[in-house]
Design a protein around this motif. Structure first.
Motif, PDB file in Angstrom:
ATOM      1  N   VAL A  90      59.206  42.087  78.701  1.00  0.00           N
ATOM      2  CA  VAL A  90      58.896  43.288  77.932  1.00  0.00           C
ATOM      3  C   VAL A  90      57.507  43.825  78.272  1.00  0.00           C
ATOM      4  O   VAL A  90      57.330  45.005  78.583  1.00  0.00           O
ATOM      5  CB  VAL A  90      58.985  43.015  76.416  1.00  0.00           C
ATOM      6  CG1 VAL A  90      58.632  44.265  75.629  1.00  0.00           C
ATOM      7  CG2 VAL A  90      60.366  42.549  76.046  1.00  0.00           C
ATOM      8  N   SER A  91      56.510  42.964  78.217  1.00  0.00           N
ATOM      9  CA  SER A  91      55.131  43.392  78.452  1.00  0.00           C
ATOM     10  C   SER A  91      54.939  43.943  79.859  1.00  0.00           C
ATOM     11  O   SER A  91      54.317  44.989  80.054  1.00  0.00           O
ATOM     12  CB  SER A  91      54.167  42.227  78.215  1.00  0.00           C
ATOM     13  OG  SER A  91      54.237  41.782  76.886  1.00  0.00           O
ATOM     14  N   SER A  92      55.476  43.241  80.843  1.00  0.00           N
ATOM     15  CA  SER A  92      55.314  43.689  82.226  1.00  0.00           C
ATOM     16  C   SER A  92      56.099  44.964  82.485  1.00  0.00           C
ATOM     17  O   SER A  92      55.650  45.840  83.238  1.00  0.00           O
ATOM     18  CB  SER A  92      55.748  42.589  83.192  1.00  0.00           C
ATOM     19  OG  SER A  92      57.047  42.140  82.891  1.00  0.00           O
ATOM     20  N   GLY A  93      57.274  45.106  81.857  1.00  0.00           N
ATOM     21  CA  GLY A  93      58.037  46.347  82.006  1.00  0.00           C
ATOM     22  C   GLY A  93      57.301  47.538  81.407  1.00  0.00           C
ATOM     23  O   GLY A  93      57.270  48.629  81.998  1.00  0.00           O
ATOM     24  N   ALA A  94      56.712  47.325  80.235  1.00  0.00           N
ATOM     25  CA  ALA A  94      55.925  48.387  79.616  1.00  0.00           C
ATOM     26  C   ALA A  94      54.711  48.734  80.478  1.00  0.00           C
ATOM     27  O   ALA A  94      54.337  49.906  80.614  1.00  0.00           O
ATOM     28  CB  ALA A  94      55.481  47.954  78.224  1.00  0.00           C
ATOM     29  N   SER A  95      54.097  47.737  81.093  1.00  0.00           N
ATOM     30  CA  SER A  95      52.913  47.962  81.921  1.00  0.00           C
ATOM     31  C   SER A  95      53.237  48.807  83.145  1.00  0.00           C
ATOM     32  O   SER A  95      52.501  49.730  83.485  1.00  0.00           O
ATOM     33  CB  SER A  95      52.315  46.623  82.358  1.00  0.00           C
ATOM     34  OG  SER A  95      51.861  45.884  81.243  1.00  0.00           O
ATOM     35  N   VAL A  96      54.357  48.494  83.800  1.00  0.00           N
ATOM     36  CA  VAL A  96      54.698  49.256  85.001  1.00  0.00           C
ATOM     37  C   VAL A  96      55.090  50.683  84.626  1.00  0.00           C
ATOM     38  O   VAL A  96      54.777  51.637  85.361  1.00  0.00           O
ATOM     39  CB  VAL A  96      55.815  48.550  85.808  1.00  0.00           C
ATOM     40  CG1 VAL A  96      57.166  48.681  85.140  1.00  0.00           C
ATOM     41  CG2 VAL A  96      55.871  49.092  87.224  1.00  0.00           C
ATOM     42  N   GLY A  97      55.734  50.867  83.481  1.00  0.00           N
ATOM     43  CA  GLY A  97      56.069  52.221  83.037  1.00  0.00           C
ATOM     44  C   GLY A  97      54.828  53.042  82.738  1.00  0.00           C
ATOM     45  O   GLY A  97      54.718  54.207  83.157  1.00  0.00           O
ATOM     46  N   ALA A  98      53.878  52.450  82.029  1.00  0.00           N
ATOM     47  CA  ALA A  98      52.646  53.159  81.697  1.00  0.00           C
ATOM     48  C   ALA A  98      51.810  53.431  82.946  1.00  0.00           C
ATOM     49  O   ALA A  98      51.245  54.521  83.106  1.00  0.00           O
ATOM     50  CB  ALA A  98      51.839  52.345  80.695  1.00  0.00           C
ATOM     51  N   ALA A  99      51.720  52.450  83.839  1.00  0.00           N
ATOM     52  CA  ALA A  99      50.933  52.624  85.064  1.00  0.00           C
ATOM     53  C   ALA A  99      51.494  53.761  85.909  1.00  0.00           C
ATOM     54  O   ALA A  99      50.739  54.569  86.470  1.00  0.00           O
ATOM     55  CB  ALA A  99      50.910  51.323  85.862  1.00  0.00           C
ATOM     56  N   PHE A 100      52.816  53.849  86.011  1.00  0.00           N
ATOM     57  CA  PHE A 100      53.430  54.929  86.788  1.00  0.00           C
ATOM     58  C   PHE A 100      53.158  56.286  86.144  1.00  0.00           C
ATOM     59  O   PHE A 100      52.869  57.264  86.847  1.00  0.00           O
ATOM     60  CB  PHE A 100      54.939  54.696  86.912  1.00  0.00           C
ATOM     61  CG  PHE A 100      55.643  55.745  87.729  1.00  0.00           C
ATOM     62  CD1 PHE A 100      55.571  55.724  89.114  1.00  0.00           C
ATOM     63  CD2 PHE A 100      56.361  56.760  87.108  1.00  0.00           C
ATOM     64  CE1 PHE A 100      56.205  56.706  89.871  1.00  0.00           C
ATOM     65  CE2 PHE A 100      56.996  57.735  87.848  1.00  0.00           C
ATOM     66  CZ  PHE A 100      56.921  57.707  89.237  1.00  0.00           C
ATOM     67  N   ALA A 101      53.233  56.346  84.818  1.00  0.00           N
ATOM     68  CA  ALA A 101      52.969  57.607  84.128  1.00  0.00           C
ATOM     69  C   ALA A 101      51.518  58.047  84.319  1.00  0.00           C
ATOM     70  O   ALA A 101      51.237  59.228  84.540  1.00  0.00           O
ATOM     71  CB  ALA A 101      53.288  57.462  82.635  1.00  0.00           C
ATOM     72  N   ILE A 102      50.593  57.103  84.244  1.00  0.00           N
ATOM     73  CA  ILE A 102      49.179  57.442  84.459  1.00  0.00           C
ATOM     74  C   ILE A 102      48.957  57.908  85.892  1.00  0.00           C
ATOM     75  O   ILE A 102      48.199  58.851  86.151  1.00  0.00           O
ATOM     76  CB  ILE A 102      48.294  56.225  84.129  1.00  0.00           C
ATOM     77  CG1 ILE A 102      48.377  55.897  82.641  1.00  0.00           C
ATOM     78  CG2 ILE A 102      46.838  56.493  84.531  1.00  0.00           C
ATOM     79  CD1 ILE A 102      47.681  54.613  82.252  1.00  0.00           C
ATOM     80  N   LEU A 103      49.634  57.254  86.841  1.00  0.00           N
ATOM     81  CA  LEU A 103      49.499  57.630  88.252  1.00  0.00           C
ATOM     82  C   LEU A 103      49.941  59.071  88.486  1.00  0.00           C
ATOM     83  O   LEU A 103      49.352  59.787  89.297  1.00  0.00           O
ATOM     84  CB  LEU A 103      50.321  56.683  89.119  1.00  0.00           C
ATOM     85  CG  LEU A 103      50.277  56.924  90.639  1.00  0.00           C
ATOM     86  CD1 LEU A 103      48.873  56.603  91.178  1.00  0.00           C
ATOM     87  CD2 LEU A 103      51.324  56.071  91.342  1.00  0.00           C
ATOM     88  N   THR A 104      50.964  59.521  87.767  1.00  0.00           N
ATOM     89  CA  THR A 104      51.481  60.882  87.944  1.00  0.00           C
ATOM     90  C   THR A 104      50.731  61.914  87.099  1.00  0.00           C
ATOM     91  O   THR A 104      51.093  63.082  87.106  1.00  0.00           O
ATOM     92  CB  THR A 104      52.974  60.933  87.588  1.00  0.00           C
ATOM     93  OG1 THR A 104      53.161  60.502  86.227  1.00  0.00           O
ATOM     94  CG2 THR A 104      53.779  60.036  88.517  1.00  0.00           C
TER      95      THR A 104
END
Length: 200
Positions: A90-104
């Motif tokens: 859960v934590s790592s999935g949320a992290s990759v989702g947030a990181a991708f959103a910040i990147l865009t």
């Protein structure tokens, strides 16, 4: 002392610690605030209290309740007192989702939505893959979750590698570390309903 009295004393002590910490979060800081200043209508004290301190302290309190409840659910489901949200990604999935959103360059609300979607996707992937295993469902879910966690952590690393180190990388790192800096009353009002539903 029996277990019931010991539990009651532990809960009372924990409640006192929460109450004292909450009060300290409202009063202490670069600009100390006293009840007398609030009652006297000191403009700076009132603004600091209502705009900065109160939303952050309340969000931290409710967020802590939510994390505690989530940890309790995980420990109950997996029958393991050491279980945590990391166990099925859960934590790592949320992290990759947030990181991708910040990147865009997504706005703050979209970053939170992407984090939620990433966490849900990680859990769904762990669950669906584990169902194909012939072994114990709980054991296969934990092992699949560890695999999903490793994949998501690799995704976060790749996103951080391609991010602009002067701006975006700092934002991603800051988000992953956790902060209530941008919390205001509006953020609290739209985030409170889902947290309250989860607690209920």
């Amino acid at each position: 002392m029996n277990n019931r009295k010991r539990t009651a004393l532990c809960l009372l002590g924990a409640a006192l610690c929460v109450f004292m910490t909450f009060g300290a979060a409202l009063a202490l800081g670069r600009y100390p605030i006293t009840p007398a200043a609030l009652l006297a209508g000191d403009a700076m004290a009132v603004r600091t209290f209502t705009v900065l301190r109160l939303p952050r302290a309340v969000m931290a309190l409710i967020g802590g309740f939510g994390l505690g409840a989530a940890g309790f659910v995980y420990q109950t489901v997996f029958r393991n007192p050491l279980a945590s949200p990391d166990i099925i990604g859960v934590s790592s999935g949320a992290s990759v989702g947030a990181a991708f959103a910040i990147l865009t360059g997504a706005p703050n609300w979209a970053v939170q939505a992407a984090a939620f979607a990433g966490g849900v996707a990680a859990v769904a992937a762990s669950y669906l893959i584990s169902r194909k295993s012939a072994h114990s469902h709980t054991l296969s879910l934990v092992l699949t979750g560890s695999m999903i966690m490793a994949l998501c952590n690799a995704g976060v690393t790749m996103i951080k590698y391609v991010a602009d180190p002067n701006d975006v990388l700092q934002q991603i790192t800051f988000w992953l570390m956790g902060s209530l800096t941008k919390t205001d009353m509006d953020a609290f009002l739209w985030s409170f309903p889902p947290m309250a539903a989860g607690l209920a």
